[in-house]
Enzyme design. Structure first.
Site, PDB file in Angstrom:
ATOM      1  N   ILE A  21      15.287  17.241   8.915  1.00  0.00           N
ATOM      2  CA  ILE A  21      14.559  17.410   7.509  1.00  0.00           C
ATOM      3  C   ILE A  21      14.828  18.727   7.028  1.00  0.00           C
ATOM      4  O   ILE A  21      15.140  18.940   5.948  1.00  0.00           O
ATOM      5  CB  ILE A  21      13.016  17.294   7.832  1.00  0.00           C
ATOM      6  CG1 ILE A  21      12.666  15.787   8.354  1.00  0.00           C
ATOM      7  CG2 ILE A  21      12.400  17.429   6.530  1.00  0.00           C
ATOM      8  CD1 ILE A  21      11.342  15.457   8.666  1.00  0.00           C
ATOM      9  N   SER A 138       2.206  15.987  10.250  1.00  0.00           N
ATOM     10  CA  SER A 138       2.426  14.579  10.242  1.00  0.00           C
ATOM     11  C   SER A 138       1.357  13.588  10.065  1.00  0.00           C
ATOM     12  O   SER A 138       0.093  13.852  10.294  1.00  0.00           O
ATOM     13  CB  SER A 138       2.852  14.314  11.779  1.00  0.00           C
ATOM     14  OG  SER A 138       3.315  13.159  12.041  1.00  0.00           O
ATOM     15  N   ALA A 139       1.817  12.389   9.661  1.00  0.00           N
ATOM     16  CA  ALA A 139       0.753  11.189   9.704  1.00  0.00           C
ATOM     17  C   ALA A 139       0.303  10.998  11.046  1.00  0.00           C
ATOM     18  O   ALA A 139      -0.850  10.421  10.994  1.00  0.00           O
ATOM     19  CB  ALA A 139       1.268   9.933   8.980  1.00  0.00           C
ATOM     20  N   TYR A 162       2.070  15.659  21.419  1.00  0.00           N
ATOM     21  CA  TYR A 162       2.587  16.286  20.035  1.00  0.00           C
ATOM     22  C   TYR A 162       1.636  16.011  18.885  1.00  0.00           C
ATOM     23  O   TYR A 162       1.508  17.131  18.293  1.00  0.00           O
ATOM     24  CB  TYR A 162       3.863  14.993  19.822  1.00  0.00           C
ATOM     25  CG  TYR A 162       4.400  15.252  18.453  1.00  0.00           C
ATOM     26  CD1 TYR A 162       5.115  16.388  18.158  1.00  0.00           C
ATOM     27  CD2 TYR A 162       4.041  14.256  17.498  1.00  0.00           C
ATOM     28  CE1 TYR A 162       5.566  16.362  16.797  1.00  0.00           C
ATOM     29  CE2 TYR A 162       4.485  14.223  16.289  1.00  0.00           C
ATOM     30  CZ  TYR A 162       5.388  15.294  15.832  1.00  0.00           C
ATOM     31  OH  TYR A 162       5.910  15.446  14.898  1.00  0.00           O
ATOM     32  N   LYS A 166      -0.056  19.104  16.389  1.00  0.00           N
ATOM     33  CA  LYS A 166       0.088  19.324  15.167  1.00  0.00           C
ATOM     34  C   LYS A 166      -1.633  19.612  14.485  1.00  0.00           C
ATOM     35  O   LYS A 166      -1.706  20.194  13.496  1.00  0.00           O
ATOM     36  CB  LYS A 166       0.683  18.013  14.328  1.00  0.00           C
ATOM     37  CG  LYS A 166       1.955  17.777  14.546  1.00  0.00           C
ATOM     38  CD  LYS A 166       2.868  18.910  13.833  1.00  0.00           C
ATOM     39  CE  LYS A 166       4.182  18.639  13.774  1.00  0.00           C
ATOM     40  NZ  LYS A 166       5.134  19.650  13.432  1.00  0.00           N
ATOM     41  N   LEU A 213      12.661   4.062  14.970  1.00  0.00           N
ATOM     42  CA  LEU A 213      13.248   2.848  14.686  1.00  0.00           C
ATOM     43  C   LEU A 213      14.251   3.017  13.680  1.00  0.00           C
ATOM     44  O   LEU A 213      15.425   2.386  14.100  1.00  0.00           O
ATOM     45  CB  LEU A 213      12.034   2.001  13.744  1.00  0.00           C
ATOM     46  CG  LEU A 213      12.450   0.733  13.105  1.00  0.00           C
ATOM     47  CD1 LEU A 213      12.905  -0.114  14.353  1.00  0.00           C
ATOM     48  CD2 LEU A 213      11.583  -0.015  12.365  1.00  0.00           C
ATOM     49  N   ASP A 312       0.892   2.797  19.793  1.00  0.00           N
ATOM     50  CA  ASP A 312       1.359   2.630  18.547  1.00  0.00           C
ATOM     51  C   ASP A 312       0.289   1.951  17.659  1.00  0.00           C
ATOM     52  O   ASP A 312      -0.520   1.304  18.506  1.00  0.00           O
ATOM     53  CB  ASP A 312       2.479   1.593  18.367  1.00  0.00           C
ATOM     54  CG  ASP A 312       3.739   2.183  18.652  1.00  0.00           C
ATOM     55  OD1 ASP A 312       3.885   3.281  18.412  1.00  0.00           O
ATOM     56  OD2 ASP A 312       4.927   1.299  18.634  1.00  0.00           O
TER      57      ASP A 312
END
Ligand code: NAD
Ligand code: UDP
Length: 367
Positions: A21, A138-139, A162, A166, A213, A312
């Site tokens: 990014i 992050s979401a 992780y 955040k 993904l 997930d």
């Protein structure tokens, strides 16, 4: 220039700017007329990305190879306190480790790099009176959201180290702003970045097996991996596979420029504290993405549905309205653009940046 006009020609320090990014953001910054210094320890990136950024922009940037946990280096870079003018107007802070599975195995490495690294950076910024920061959140901070689309006021939680790193950094930034409202801070919560620059010259270059993904699908399409494992086909989603909000990396990069402009608005005297989702608002399933990638590449992407991946969530996509209101930003590119650009990058650079490094090495050896 009136203080409310968009700023141009800022001097921006970009931590982690050689990464995925970061490199796209450096390009947009250079193209918008800002000057860019990158601080990166290259633990997950190659300097080749920045060479290509310079060639695309037709302008140079500065690369300082170093670590955000090196306080003396940061001090030298940011400028001495009190005396001279600070060396930068703003910091865009990407540097960090980002692999969820690795964070579960090595939590201390993640807290050290991400949390302690950010504290070190903030201390040096405070000392040098550089008080404008755009932070890569992050979401993931939404954990398992109660509903979708997700707005910024939803409750936050972490399901792995992780994500916790955040969350902790977000809280540190809030405490910092409370202690000194002269700070201008944007916490940008990215949804799922994908795609590449339209030139095919810069893109995502995962080391080893991709966790995400989009790069995995790219590698299946090009024949480097046999088959995509679809993690779960029994989610309460339209086709049973996980739904996410895939955002084109160039749109994401432009979100940072929009945040820098927004932080400069108002009277230019007082600080600001912004927390904004960067997503498209469109939910896309794993199978939707696979089909879009097959169309863009003309290749088939064999898939096999396997068990759900631990941790997930079924569906995660943004309500992106606040970004439009506060930053004047919204995503311009769709899933087809993202897949076409990712495929161009993948097919032109099957070995990522390693190809160029190997080429340069062999050129050097024959000279
Ligand atoms: P990336 O790994 O490609 O880039 C991160 C860069 O930071 C790399 O160039 C790496 O070498 C550098 N770096 C890491 N630790 C450092 C340190 N201690 N000192 C100096 N440099 C260091 O990752 P990315 O995908 O570009 O992500 C950038 C940021 O966005 C990260 O903070 C990540 O957590 C966040 N983010 C990424 C995603 C995603 O899916 N890619 C989603 C949400 C948030
Ligand atoms: N996914 C998948 N196979 C893979 C990688 C990911 O089916 O090899 C799914 C995953 O379960 C999720 C979606 O793709 O539903 C996006 O996963 P990714 O890891 O890219 O992002 P995140 O889970 O962090 O949103």
């Amino acid at each position: 220039m009136a203080a409310s006009e968009p700023s141009s020609g800022q001097r921006v320090l970009v931590t982690g700017g050689a990464g995925y990014i970061g490199s796209h953001t450096c390009l947009e910054l250079l193209q918008a007329g800002h000057s860019v210094t990158v601080l990166d320890n290259l633990c997950n990136s190659s300097p080749e990305s920045l060479k290509r950024v310079e060639s695309l922009a037709g302008r140079a940037l500065e690369l300082v190879q170093g670590d955000i946990r090196d306080f003396d280096l940061l001090r030298r870079l940011l400028g001495s306190p009190g005396g001279k003018q600070p060396a930068f107007d703003a910091v865009v802070h990407f540097a960090g480790l980002k692999a969820v599975g690795e964070s579960v195995a090595q939590p201390l490495a993640y807290f050290d790099n991400n949390v302690a690294g950010t504290v070190c950076l903030l201390r040096a910024m405070a000392e040098a009176a550089v008080k404008t920061l755009v932070f890569s959140s992050s979401a993931t901070v939404y954990g398992d959201p109660a509903s979708v689309p997700i707005s910024e006021d939803f409750s936050r939680s972490a399901t792995n180290p992780y994500g916790r790193s955040k969350l902790v950094i977000e809280d540190i930034l809030e405490d910092l702003y409370r202690s000194d409202p002269a700070w201008c801070i944007a916490r940008l919560r990215y949804f799922n970045p994908g795609g590449a620059h339209v030139s095919g010259l810069i893109g995502e270059d995962p080391q080893g097996t991709p966790n995400n993904l989009m790069p995995y699908v790219s590698q299946v399409a090009i024949g480097q991996r046999e088959c995509l494992q679809v993690f779960g086909g029994d989610y309460p989603t339209p086709d049973g596979t996980g739904v996410r909000d895939y955002i084109h990396v160039v749109d994401l990069a432009n979100g940072h420029l929009a945040a820098l402009r927004a932080l400069r608005q108002d009277d230019g005297q007082s600080g600001r504290f912004l927390t904004v989702n960067l997503g498209t608002g469109v939910g896309v399933s794993v199978l939707d993405l696979v089909k879009a990638f097959e169309r863009a590449s003309g290749r088939s992407v064999p898939c096999r549905v396997v068990a759900r991946r631990a941790g997930d969530v079924a569906a995660c996509y943004a309500n992106p309205a606040l970004a439009k209101t506060l930053l004047g930003w919204q995503a311009q590119r769709n899933l087809a653009d993202m897949c076409a650009d990712a495929w161009r990058w993948q097919s032109q650079n099957p070995q990522g940046y390693r190809q160029s490094a190997a080429q340069a090495h062999s050129d050097g050896a024959t000279r």
